[in-house]
Scaffold this active site. Structure first.
Site, PDB file in Angstrom:
ATOM      1  N   ASN A  22       0.828  -1.200   0.000  1.00 13.91           N
ATOM      2  CA  ASN A  22       0.000   0.000   0.000  1.00 13.91           C
ATOM      3  C   ASN A  22       0.869   1.259   0.000  1.00 13.91           C
ATOM      4  O   ASN A  22       1.707   1.447   0.877  1.00 13.91           O
ATOM      5  CB  ASN A  22      -0.907  -0.003   1.237  1.00 13.91           C
ATOM      6  N   HIS A  53      35.396  40.455 -13.265  1.00 12.52           N
ATOM      7  CA  HIS A  53      36.258  39.961 -12.190  1.00 12.52           C
ATOM      8  C   HIS A  53      35.917  40.594 -10.846  1.00 12.52           C
ATOM      9  O   HIS A  53      35.758  41.803 -10.743  1.00 12.52           O
ATOM     10  CB  HIS A  53      37.745  40.278 -12.449  1.00 12.52           C
TER      11      HIS A  53
END
Length: 448
Positions: A173, A349
């Site tokens: 189940n 950067h």
């Protein structure tokens, strides 16, 4: 089945003690969404016309999550934990309002698909009163067993109440159940608690329906799809299953994941065609990526929108509110937050761009920082199209750098810079010839 109304009852009252957490179990996340969110999203996709969620006593945090996802959902409280049927009946008011079909599922089963919910519901249209979802686990120990006879589901037996023959059954189940709306309340009200745990089991609905001469059937699902989450280990297992699904879907849609097992997606991540994602990238919630985008390694994205042709990384962090227009380049060790960066601009950067607007084709040199917070409030920085910001510059918000303007290297900009102007904000360099030689000589004299 759009011609049939569907009431969904989601059981979310479990304590989740095995999670060892102050956070309710159903609010733990899988792929960036709470388990409850996954379940509610699946039911909506499966055609739910009404939603009822049963929560534990005082769980306003769970109720708030429900209303955020499904604003018109009804929330009910289960004051005592007396079993699954008792939990469903906590939503009695919703059941009394009626629906063609009633679907019961659990908020700690986040992997179930809408298609499977449709499969579970289909027998009701064919005349069944009850349909239960089953699966075959590798080890059935601990699961209730689905007892069948041909196409009929005869009973669902909890393991503690099962006979030796029933324990040998491998069809188990999954917990999800569909009931015909015309019979749901009548069946639920007759479920008793004469079992080993003294609880009201939803599974008893099968035998009650059959005793009324009604039909009960079982549908089948994959074990991975119906896996419940009751511990941190199972949470990690669910994450792994869903990540694999998401990765496969992304690649099927035209994205390249160079090392899929190292890429982590959220349930709502959108990747366009010909996107390339290098190893070790994390997508938090709310990320949309357009076509032909390249995401280099070790990037983290959350709440960001990237248009076509963008390149980011490696080691970039895009935080919520980031909008990168087509062709933008974000390089290594760059962080953005609440920033709109227009087409062709570059931040290559070691920079932080927060609460900012950067115009098209602007260039922010290495170490550019938008200083957006004074300890009390956030302030915006405006950088015009084609502007050039020299390396190691700090832009102290609120401030505007006009179109085409230049900011000299090492500047601390505290006032607006007009269009096409040059701003220099650093001390003039002074050179003292021979100073170093004299300094060394003075330092090297013996102390006397």
């Amino acid at each position: 089945m759009s011609d049939r109304s569907l009431l969904v009852v989601v059981l979310a009252a479990g304590e989740g003690t095995r999670m060892a957490s102050r956070l309710p179990k159903v609010l733990h996340k899988v792929a960036g969404r709470t388990m409850l969110h996954h379940v509610l999203a699946a039911t909506r996709a499966a055609g739910a016309t009404r939603t009822a969620v049963v929560v534990g006593p005082g769980r306003e945090d769970v109720a708030a999550e429900v209303r955020k996802i499904v604003p018109d959902a009804e929330v009910f409280e289960q004051t005592e934990r007396l079993g699954t049927a008792h939990a469903v009946l906590a939503a009695r008011a919703a059941l009394e309002n009626g629906a063609d079909d009633v679907l019961v599922l659990y908020a700690d089963t986040p992997l179930v698909r809408p298609e499977t919910l449709g499969l579970l519901r289909a027998p009701l249209k064919a005349g069944a009163a009850v349909a239960a979802l089953g699966f075959e686990p590798a080890d059935p120990t601990g699961y209730g067993r689905l007892v069948t006879a041909g196409d009929e589901l005869v009973a669902i037996r909890e393991e503690k109440d099962a006979s030796a023959a029933e324990k040998a059954i491998r069809f188990c189940n999954a917990g999800l159940m569909a009931l015909a709306g015309a019979h749901a309340l009548s069946i639920l009200e007759r479920i008793g608690n004469a079992n080993a745990k003294g609880e009201y089991y939803l599974t008893d609905a099968v035998e009650i329906a059959r005793a009324d001469g009604l039909s009960a059937v079982a549908a089948r699902a994959d074990a991975d799809e119906v896996a419940g989450v009751n511990s941190r280990v199972q949470l990690a297992e669910a994450e792994a299953i869903l990540q694999r699904r998401l990765r496969l879907a992304a690649m099927a849609g035209g994205a390249t994941l160079v090392a899929p097992e190292t890429v982590f997606l959220s349930a709502d991540t959108v990747l366009g065609r010909d996107v390339i994602v290098e190893p070790h990238v994390v997508f938090g919630p709310g990320v949309s990526v357009g076509d032909d985008v390249v995401i280099h390694s070790f990037c983290h994205l959350e709440g960001a929108r990237l248009e076509s042709g963008v390149t980011i990384g490696p080691y970039a962090r895009l935080r919520p509110g980031t909008q990168l227009d087509s062709g933008v380049r974000i390089g290594n060790f760059v962080e953005t937050k609440a920033a709109h960066i227009e087409s062709g601009a570059k931040v290559n950067h070691l920079s932080y761009v927060g609460d900012a607007h950067v115009g098209a084709d602007a260039n922010l040199g290495a170490g550019t920082i938008t200083c957006n917070y004074d300890g009390f409030g956030k302030y915006r920085t405006e950088i015009g199209a084609g502007a050039f910001i020299g390396v190691n510059s700090a832009l102290v918000a609120p401030v505007t750098v006009g179109k085409g303007a230049f900011v000299g290297t090492g500047a601390v900009i505290t006032s607006d810079v007009p269009e096409d102007a040059l701003a220099i904000a650093r001390s003039r360099q002074v050179v003292k010839e021979g100073w170093a030689k004299a300094f060394r000589a003075a330092r090297s004299k013996p102390k006397g």
